[in-house]
Design a protein around this motif. Structure first.
Motif, PDB file in Angstrom:
ATOM      1  N   LYS A  68       1.767  -7.851  -8.761  1.00 39.51           N
ATOM      2  CA  LYS A  68       1.372  -7.247 -10.036  1.00 39.51           C
ATOM      3  C   LYS A  68       1.843  -5.799 -10.145  1.00 39.51           C
ATOM      4  CE  LYS A  68      -2.576  -6.256 -12.968  1.00 39.51           C
ATOM      5  NZ  LYS A  68      -4.027  -6.237 -13.087  1.00 39.51           N
ATOM      6  N   GLU A  69       1.703  -5.043  -9.069  1.00 39.21           N
ATOM      7  CA  GLU A  69       1.973  -3.600  -9.121  1.00 39.21           C
ATOM      8  C   GLU A  69       3.337  -3.205  -8.546  1.00 39.21           C
ATOM      9  OE1 GLU A  69       0.040  -1.843 -10.882  1.00 39.21           O
ATOM     10  OE2 GLU A  69      -1.666  -3.205 -10.991  1.00 39.21           O
ATOM     11  N   LYS A  70       4.155  -4.192  -8.177  1.00 34.20           N
ATOM     12  CA  LYS A  70       5.486  -3.932  -7.616  1.00 34.20           C
ATOM     13  C   LYS A  70       5.411  -3.004  -6.395  1.00 34.20           C
ATOM     14  CE  LYS A  70       7.634  -4.632 -12.114  1.00 34.20           C
ATOM     15  NZ  LYS A  70       6.473  -5.047 -12.821  1.00 34.20           N
ATOM     16  N   ILE A  71       4.589  -3.414  -5.439  1.00 37.71           N
ATOM     17  CA  ILE A  71       4.367  -2.647  -4.215  1.00 37.71           C
ATOM     18  C   ILE A  71       5.525  -2.901  -3.256  1.00 37.71           C
ATOM     19  CG2 ILE A  71       2.843  -2.319  -2.227  1.00 37.71           C
ATOM     20  CD1 ILE A  71       1.570  -1.440  -4.891  1.00 37.71           C
ATOM     21  N   GLY A  72       6.115  -1.841  -2.745  1.00 42.75           N
ATOM     22  CA  GLY A  72       7.205  -1.967  -1.780  1.00 42.75           C
ATOM     23  C   GLY A  72       6.803  -1.547  -0.379  1.00 42.75           C
ATOM     24  N   GLY A  73       5.663  -0.859  -0.267  1.00 41.84           N
ATOM     25  CA  GLY A  73       5.209  -0.411   1.041  1.00 41.84           C
ATOM     26  C   GLY A  73       3.694  -0.385   1.124  1.00 41.84           C
ATOM     27  N   ILE A  74       3.187  -0.733   2.296  1.00 37.19           N
ATOM     28  CA  ILE A  74       1.741  -0.768   2.531  1.00 37.19           C
ATOM     29  C   ILE A  74       1.412   0.135   3.705  1.00 37.19           C
ATOM     30  CG2 ILE A  74      -0.226  -2.209   3.183  1.00 37.19           C
ATOM     31  CD1 ILE A  74       1.244  -4.576   1.911  1.00 37.19           C
ATOM     32  N   LEU A  75       0.425   0.988   3.507  1.00 42.20           N
ATOM     33  CA  LEU A  75      -0.080   1.852   4.565  1.00 42.20           C
ATOM     34  C   LEU A  75      -1.463   1.352   4.943  1.00 42.20           C
ATOM     35  CD1 LEU A  75       0.785   5.239   2.871  1.00 42.20           C
ATOM     36  CD2 LEU A  75       2.113   4.058   4.597  1.00 42.20           C
ATOM     37  N   ILE A  76      -1.612   0.948   6.184  1.00 39.66           N
ATOM     38  CA  ILE A  76      -2.901   0.457   6.661  1.00 39.66           C
ATOM     39  C   ILE A  76      -3.502   1.532   7.555  1.00 39.66           C
ATOM     40  CG2 ILE A  76      -4.091  -1.327   7.987  1.00 39.66           C
ATOM     41  CD1 ILE A  76      -1.724  -3.199   7.255  1.00 39.66           C
ATOM     42  N   GLY A  77      -4.666   2.000   7.177  1.00 38.26           N
ATOM     43  CA  GLY A  77      -5.338   3.027   7.971  1.00 38.26           C
ATOM     44  C   GLY A  77      -5.795   2.463   9.304  1.00 38.26           C
ATOM     45  N   LYS A  78      -5.538   3.226  10.359  1.00 39.91           N
ATOM     46  CA  LYS A  78      -5.950   2.798  11.695  1.00 39.91           C
ATOM     47  C   LYS A  78      -6.621   3.969  12.406  1.00 39.91           C
ATOM     48  CE  LYS A  78      -4.512   0.623  15.948  1.00 39.91           C
ATOM     49  NZ  LYS A  78      -3.415   0.074  16.727  1.00 39.91           N
ATOM     50  N   PRO A  79      -7.937   3.895  12.550  1.00 42.24           N
ATOM     51  CA  PRO A  79      -8.633   4.963  13.278  1.00 42.24           C
ATOM     52  C   PRO A  79      -8.199   4.997  14.739  1.00 42.24           C
ATOM     53  CG  PRO A  79     -10.180   3.558  12.081  1.00 42.24           C
ATOM     54  CD  PRO A  79      -8.847   2.890  12.021  1.00 42.24           C
ATOM     55  N   SER A  80      -8.204   6.174  15.317  1.00 41.03           N
ATOM     56  CA  SER A  80      -7.783   6.317  16.718  1.00 41.03           C
ATOM     57  C   SER A  80      -8.712   5.571  17.666  1.00 41.03           C
ATOM     58  CB  SER A  80      -7.724   7.796  17.103  1.00 41.03           C
ATOM     59  OG  SER A  80      -8.979   8.413  16.910  1.00 41.03           O
ATOM     60  N   PHE A  81      -9.930   5.312  17.248  1.00 44.35           N
ATOM     61  CA  PHE A  81     -10.907   4.643  18.107  1.00 44.35           C
ATOM     62  C   PHE A  81     -10.986   3.137  17.851  1.00 44.35           C
ATOM     63  CE2 PHE A  81     -12.849   6.607  14.422  1.00 44.35           C
ATOM     64  CZ  PHE A  81     -13.455   5.533  13.798  1.00 44.35           C
ATOM     65  N   GLN A  82     -10.078   2.585  17.032  1.00 45.56           N
ATOM     66  CA  GLN A  82     -10.131   1.168  16.681  1.00 45.56           C
ATOM     67  C   GLN A  82      -9.740   0.267  17.847  1.00 45.56           C
ATOM     68  OE1 GLN A  82     -11.638  -1.273  15.046  1.00 45.56           O
ATOM     69  NE2 GLN A  82     -11.418   0.172  13.375  1.00 45.56           N
ATOM     70  N   LYS A  83     -10.367  -0.891  17.930  1.00 45.45           N
ATOM     71  CA  LYS A  83     -10.189  -1.782  19.070  1.00 45.45           C
ATOM     72  C   LYS A  83      -9.186  -2.911  18.881  1.00 45.45           C
ATOM     73  CE  LYS A  83     -13.652  -0.510  21.923  1.00 45.45           C
ATOM     74  NZ  LYS A  83     -13.425   0.795  22.381  1.00 45.45           N
ATOM     75  N   GLY A  84      -8.436  -2.960  17.830  1.00 45.62           N
ATOM     76  CA  GLY A  84      -7.404  -3.986  17.758  1.00 45.62           C
ATOM     77  C   GLY A  84      -7.438  -4.903  16.555  1.00 45.62           C
ATOM     78  N   TYR A  85      -8.555  -4.966  15.838  1.00 43.36           N
ATOM     79  CA  TYR A  85      -8.550  -5.906  14.720  1.00 43.36           C
ATOM     80  C   TYR A  85      -7.611  -5.424  13.614  1.00 43.36           C
ATOM     81  CZ  TYR A  85     -11.728  -3.431  11.448  1.00 43.36           C
ATOM     82  OH  TYR A  85     -12.303  -2.545  10.578  1.00 43.36           O
ATOM     83  N   ILE A  86      -7.302  -4.134  13.592  1.00 40.70           N
ATOM     84  CA  ILE A  86      -6.321  -3.632  12.627  1.00 40.70           C
ATOM     85  C   ILE A  86      -4.940  -4.206  12.953  1.00 40.70           C
ATOM     86  CG2 ILE A  86      -5.181  -1.564  11.707  1.00 40.70           C
ATOM     87  CD1 ILE A  86      -8.083  -1.609  10.852  1.00 40.70           C
TER      88      ILE A  86
END
Length: 146
Positions: A68-86
């Motif tokens: 719908k929005e013609k997205i060409g790039g995705i930024l996924i936030g990843k906290p430094s303390f995240q355990k892997g589900y990201i």
């Protein structure tokens, strides 16, 4: 296609496309979209529920927004303390994009405490708004670094 933050910047310089920011949570997922790399908006206020990075409905929702929005790039936030589900979510999203025939760049960007920052900015108790604003902060921080 998972790319580095540097490569994402290079791709942005070569072609203008809209970006999506994602704040992935265990209960809710916030989205933001930038138009012409200038205007960053909270998108759709919330997506609920998102209890697992393997939620196929979530992947479908993201693909719908990309188209719908013609997205060409995705930024996924990843906290430094995240355990892997990201990482699991990112790999699942990449697989779903390939199946859908989309060539959308994906990168993970560091983000710590964006939901807390969003809470302070919004001065409300609206969890949906906080997640969307956190996604907006992820995207805005990336653009500020360009």
């Amino acid at each position: 296609m998972i790319v580095t933050k540097y490569l994402m910047r290079l791709k942005l310089q070569q072609s203008k496309f809209n970006l999506m920011g994602i704040d992935l949570g265990t209960a809710f997922t916030g989205f933001s979209v930038t138009y012409n790399l200038k205007q960053v908006l909270v998108y759709d206020l919330h997506y609920s529920p998102c209890y697992s990075p393997h939620d196929s409905t979530l992947y479908k929702k993201i693909i719908e927004i990309i188209n719908k929005e013609k997205i060409g790039g995705i930024l996924i936030g990843k906290p430094s303390f995240q355990k892997g589900y990201i990482d699991e979510f990112t790999n699942g999203l990449e697989s779903n994009l390939i199946v859908a025939g989309l060539k959308t760049y994906i990168t993970q960007v560091g983000e710590d405490y964006t939901t807390s920052q969003a809470r302070k900015i919004s001065k409300t108790n609206n969890k949906f708004l906080h997640d969307g604003m956190a996604a907006m902060l992820i995207l805005q921080n990336f653009l500020n670094d360009l």
